[in-house]
Motif scaffolding. Structure first.
Motif, PDB file in Angstrom:
ATOM      1  N   VAL B 177      -9.596 -23.801  14.194  1.00 20.49           N
ATOM      2  CA  VAL B 177      -9.902 -25.081  14.851  1.00 20.49           C
ATOM      3  C   VAL B 177      -8.614 -25.589  15.234  1.00 20.49           C
ATOM      4  O   VAL B 177      -7.884 -25.654  14.374  1.00 20.49           O
ATOM      5  N   GLY B 178      -8.376 -26.002  16.278  1.00 20.59           N
ATOM      6  CA  GLY B 178      -7.187 -26.587  16.609  1.00 20.59           C
ATOM      7  C   GLY B 178      -7.078 -27.393  18.152  1.00 20.59           C
ATOM      8  O   GLY B 178      -8.135 -27.240  18.853  1.00 20.59           O
ATOM      9  N   ARG B 179      -6.015 -27.507  18.722  1.00 18.24           N
ATOM     10  CA  ARG B 179      -5.679 -28.122  20.090  1.00 18.24           C
ATOM     11  C   ARG B 179      -5.364 -27.132  20.926  1.00 18.24           C
ATOM     12  O   ARG B 179      -4.255 -26.441  20.825  1.00 18.24           O
ATOM     13  N   ASP B 180      -6.202 -26.722  22.157  1.00 21.81           N
ATOM     14  CA  ASP B 180      -6.025 -26.013  23.078  1.00 21.81           C
ATOM     15  C   ASP B 180      -4.814 -26.407  23.917  1.00 21.81           C
ATOM     16  O   ASP B 180      -5.159 -27.494  24.336  1.00 21.81           O
ATOM     17  N   VAL B 181      -3.557 -26.103  23.796  1.00 24.49           N
ATOM     18  CA  VAL B 181      -2.510 -26.848  24.311  1.00 24.49           C
ATOM     19  C   VAL B 181      -2.512 -26.773  26.026  1.00 24.49           C
ATOM     20  O   VAL B 181      -2.462 -28.111  26.599  1.00 24.49           O
ATOM     21  N   GLU B 182      -3.003 -25.915  26.683  1.00 26.06           N
ATOM     22  CA  GLU B 182      -3.336 -25.833  28.086  1.00 26.06           C
ATOM     23  C   GLU B 182      -4.239 -26.687  28.578  1.00 26.06           C
ATOM     24  O   GLU B 182      -4.040 -27.772  29.352  1.00 26.06           O
TER      25      GLU B 182
END
Lengths: 313, 310
Positions: B177-182
C-alpha cells in the motif's frame, strides 16, 4: 558454482553457532548438535573450521579459541562473531509475518508471550508497517474448538458447485487458513471418507459429545481442493483479463493462445460450476470441444434474467 | 594454495576482517591479507566477487565506499549494522516465535534461519494452521518500507513508482500500500504481480501521511476504480450469505432479514466488478440498487444468450 549453496548453508550455520557457543560455555556437544539439527560429527567438522577464523596480524591470540576435547565445547575470543548476525530483511519479515499471522487467528492470546515477542522483534527491525488480516467466518471458532478438543461436530454445509445444502457429522482433524480461506480437513461420516470443507460455507455447527481420535496414518492434504483424477477434463479458452481463474482454481494446464488468450484445462466435477464461471466471465470465456454433460449457460442466463423481471431476447 | 583452504573458511575470515577494520579496505588489501584467494589476478577478482555476493545473500550489510584516491572501491561491514540488537526475549517468547514459524507455512526457509539466529531450537515438523506463501518482491519492499525509500517496479499495467507505506496480507495474499507517485494517489499493489526486480531510491525520501489508510481493503478495492461511487445494495440468500459477507468483510453493512437472507450495503464505483461478484452466487444473490447495476446485469446476460444462440 554447484558448491555454493552448500557453502552458504554452512556459513549461515557457523555464524549462528559461534555466538550461541560463546553464550553457553561448556555446552554438551550432543545438545548443540541437536539444537542446530546436525550430527556430532558435523559439529566437530564445523568446530575445526571455526579454529581457522582469525583476523590480522594472525597471532595465536587473534584466532577463535575452541576447546572441544571430550563431550563438551567452549569457545573464547570470538570477538568478531560474538553476537548473532542481524536478521536479514527476509528473515525478519518471515518471522514477523509468521508471528502476526498467528496473532491474527481469532482467539489468539494478544497479550501473551507471542504478542510481546512480536513487539520486541518489530522494534528491533525498526517497526516496519506489516499487518496480517485473517477474516473469521461465522462458525470458525466452533470448528477450531472441536478440532482442538477432538469432538465430532454436526454441520449444515452448502456445496456451492452443486448448490446443495446437506447435514452431516464431521471429525475436524485440523482447521487451517490457505489461499485466503479457512478450511477444515475432516473425516465425514456421511461420505465415510476424508473431505475438505470450506468454513465460510458451513451454515450451522453444533458440537456433539462424541470424541474422535486422529488416525495415526492421517496426513494433511497438500492442497485444499485438488481436482479428483476421476473428474472429467474440460478445456476452456480465457481472455487475458480472466487470467485470475488460473490462480483461483486448481487447473491442470495453462497454455498461451493467440491474442494473449489462454488455453486452460481443468477437472470439473459438476457442470454447474462451469456454468457459474461462464455466467461470470461472459465473452471472456469459451468452452473448447465438448462441454460436460448437462452444461447449459443459456438455461442459467434465462433463469437469472427472470429474477430481474427481464425476458430473454 | 587456494585449493587447500575451504571456501567457507575463506569467507568467514573475509567477514571477520571486514568487521574488524576501522577503515574501508580495497580488494587488493583484502585478498592479499586472507589466505585462500587464487594468485592469478582474474581468478582472484572472480572469487572475490562471488564471496561478496555470498555475504550479501547471507544478509551481511556489506558497504562499498570510495577510497581516499577517489577511484577504487573500499569495503567494510559496520558492526552496528551487522549485529542483531539484543531482542531480550524470555524463553516463553522464544518458544512462542518457534511455534509461530512452525505453524505458518511461508514457503521459505527464512523463518528457520531467523530462529537459529535468535537462539531457538530448529522447530520440528508440525501441521501448519495457516499458509501465507511469501513472494520474491516482498524482501525488497520490506526494506523499502523500513527505510522509506521510493520504489520502482514493473506491474502488469506498466512501470510504477511508489512511496511504500505498508505491507499487508489480506485474503491470503501480500499487498503493498502506498502513494503512486505518477498518479499522486493512494494505491494497492499485489506483491505477487510485480514482475522482476524492485529498485530502491535513497533512504528517508518521504514521510507517510499521518492519516494514511494502510489497509489494502481487498474486499471492496476491486469495486473501486477511482470513479464516482454509488451505494450498492444486494440481497443474498442463506446458503451463500456467509460466504458473501465474509468476503465483503468490514467494508459492508450487513442487515439480516426475517427469511434468513441478508442485505449487504457498500459503496462502489466499478459496477462491472460488482456484477461479477453478484453473478458468482447465481440464483442466491440479487442486485437491488443501483438501477445501473441491475441494467448492467440484464445487458450482460442478454449478451451471453445472443452469443450462445449465434
Amino acid at each position: 558454482m554447484t558448491a555454493r549453496p552448500m557453502a552458504e548453508h554452512e556459513i549461515q550455520r557457523i555464524l549462528a553457532l559461534v555466538p550461541w557457543l560463546v553464550a553457553h560455555p561448556g555446552a554438551l556437544k550432543s545438545d548443540v548438535a541437536e539444537r542446530f539439527g546436525i550430527s556430532t560429527k558435523q559439529l566437530e567438522r564445523d568446530l575445526d573450521l571455526v579454529l581457522m577464523i582469525g583476523v590480522p596480524p594472525y597471532s595465536p591470540a587473534d584466532y577463535i579459541d575452541v576447546d572441544a576435547e571430550g563431550e563438551t565445547v567452549t569457545i573464547r575470543m570470538a570477538d568478531s562473531f560474538r553476537r548473532p548476525l542481524r536478521l536479514s530483511h527476509h528473515e525478519g519479515l518471515a518471522l514477523l509475518a509468521a508471528a502476526r499471522t498467528l496473532l491474527a487467528v481469532p482467539g489468539s492470546d494478544t497479550a501473551g508471550p507471542l504478542a510481546t515477542a512480536t513487539d520486541k522483534l518489530a522494534a528491533a527491525l525498526g517497526d516496519p508497517d506489516i499487518s496480517v488480516v485473517l477474516e473469521a467466518p461465522a462458525h470458525l471458532s466452533v470448528l477450531r474448538d472441536c478440532a482442538a478438543r477432538g469432538l465430532s461436530v454436526a454441520i449444515d454445509y452448502w456445496t456451492q458447485s452443486r448448490d446443495e445444502v446437506t447435514t452431516r457429522t464431521i471429525d475436524p482433524y485440523v482447521v487451517y487458513f490457505a489461499l485466503g480461506e479457512w478450511y477444515a480437513d475432516a473425516y465425514c461420516h456421511r461420505a465415510a471418507e476424508q473431505r475438505t470443507f470450506r468454513i465460510d460455507r458451513v451454515l450451522a455447527a453444533t458440537p456433539t459429545t462424541q470424541h474422535f481420535d486422529v488416525p495415526d496414518d492421517w496426513a494433511p492434504r497438500a492442497e485444499p481442493y485438488a481436482g479428483r483424477d476421476t473428474d472429467p477434463l474440460v478445456e476452456i479458452e480465457l481472455a487475458a483479463s480472466a487470467r485470475w481463474v488460473c490462480e483461483h482454481y486448481p487447473v491442470e494446464s495453462v497454455d498461451d493462445a493467440p491474442d494473449g488468450r489462454l488455453r486452460v484445462t481443468l477437472r470439473v466435477s459438476e457442470a454447474s460450476f462451469l456454468e457459474g464461471l461462464a455466467i461470470r466471465l461472459g465473452p471472456q470465456m469459451r468452452v473448447v470441444g465438448a462441454p460436460p454433460e448437462g452444461f447449459s449457460v443459456k438455461r442459467v442466463a434465462r433463469a437469472l434474467l427472470g429474477r430481474y423481471g427481464a425476458t430473454s431476447p | 594454495m587456494s585449493a587447500g583452504v575451504p571456501k567457507t573458511e575463506r569467507v568467514l575470515n573475509l567477514l571477520a576482517l571486514l568487521l574488524e577494520t576501522s577503515r574501508p579496505l580495497s580488494r587488493a588489501e583484502l585478498t592479499s591479507e586472507i589466505s585462500g584467494y587464487p594468485s592469478s589476478e582474474t581468478a582472484c577478482r572472480r572469487s572475490f566477487e562471488r564471496d561478496k555476493e555470498l555475504l550479501r545473500t547471507l544478509g551481511v550489510p556489506l558497504r562499498t565506499e570510495t577510497l581516499a584516491d577517489g577511484v577504487e572501491a573500499g569495503y567494510r561491514v559496520l558492526p552496528r549494522e551487522y549485529f542483531l540488537p539484543d531482542l531480550d526475549l524470555d524463553p516463553d517468547e522464544t518458544a512462542a516465535l518457534t511455534v509461530a514459524v512452525g505453524g505458518v507455512a511461508l514457503g521459505t526457509a527464512a523463518g528457520s534461519g531467523a530462529l537459529l539466529k535468535i537462539g531457538a531450537l530448529a522447530s520440528g515438523a508440525s501441521v501448519p494452521i495457516a499458509a501465507l506463501p511469501m513472494v520474491p518482491a516482498l524482501e525488497r519492499l520490506f526494506a523499502a518500507v523500513r527505510r522509506r525509500c521510493v520504489v520502482s517496479f514493473q506491474y502488469p499495467s506498466g512501470a510504477k513508482t511508489v512511496e511504500p507505506w505498508a505491507i499487508t496480507s489480506e485474503r491470503g495474499r501480500w499487498y503493498l500500500v502506498g502513494r503512486d507517485v505518477e498518479r499522486n494517489e493512494r494505491r494497492t499493489f499485489r506483491a505477487d504481480r510485480i514482475v522482476g526486480d524492485v529498485s530502491l531510491g535513497p533512504d528517508a525520501a518521504f514521510d507517510v501521511p499521518p492519516d494514511a489508510d494502510r489497509s489494502a481493503r481487498v474486499a471492496t478495492a476491486p469495486f473501486d476504480n477511482g470513479g464516482a461511487s454509488q451505494t450498492v445494495r444486494l440481497r443474498v440468500a442463506p446458503p451463500a450469505a456467509t460466504t458473501a459477507t465474509t468476503r465483503l468483510g468490514d467494508d459492508a453493512d450487513v442487515t439480516p432479514q426475517a427469511d434468513g437472507s441478508v442485505i449487504c450495503e457498500f459503496e462502489a464505483s466499478n459496477i462491472d466488478a460488482v456484477r461479477s461478484f453478484v453473478l458468482e452466487f447465481g440464483d442466491h444473490a440479487e442486485a437491488l440498487e443501483p438501477q445501473e447495476l441491475r441494467d448492467s446485469i440484464v445487458t450482460w446476460l442478454r449478451q451471453i444468450l445472443d452469443s450462445e444462440c449465434a
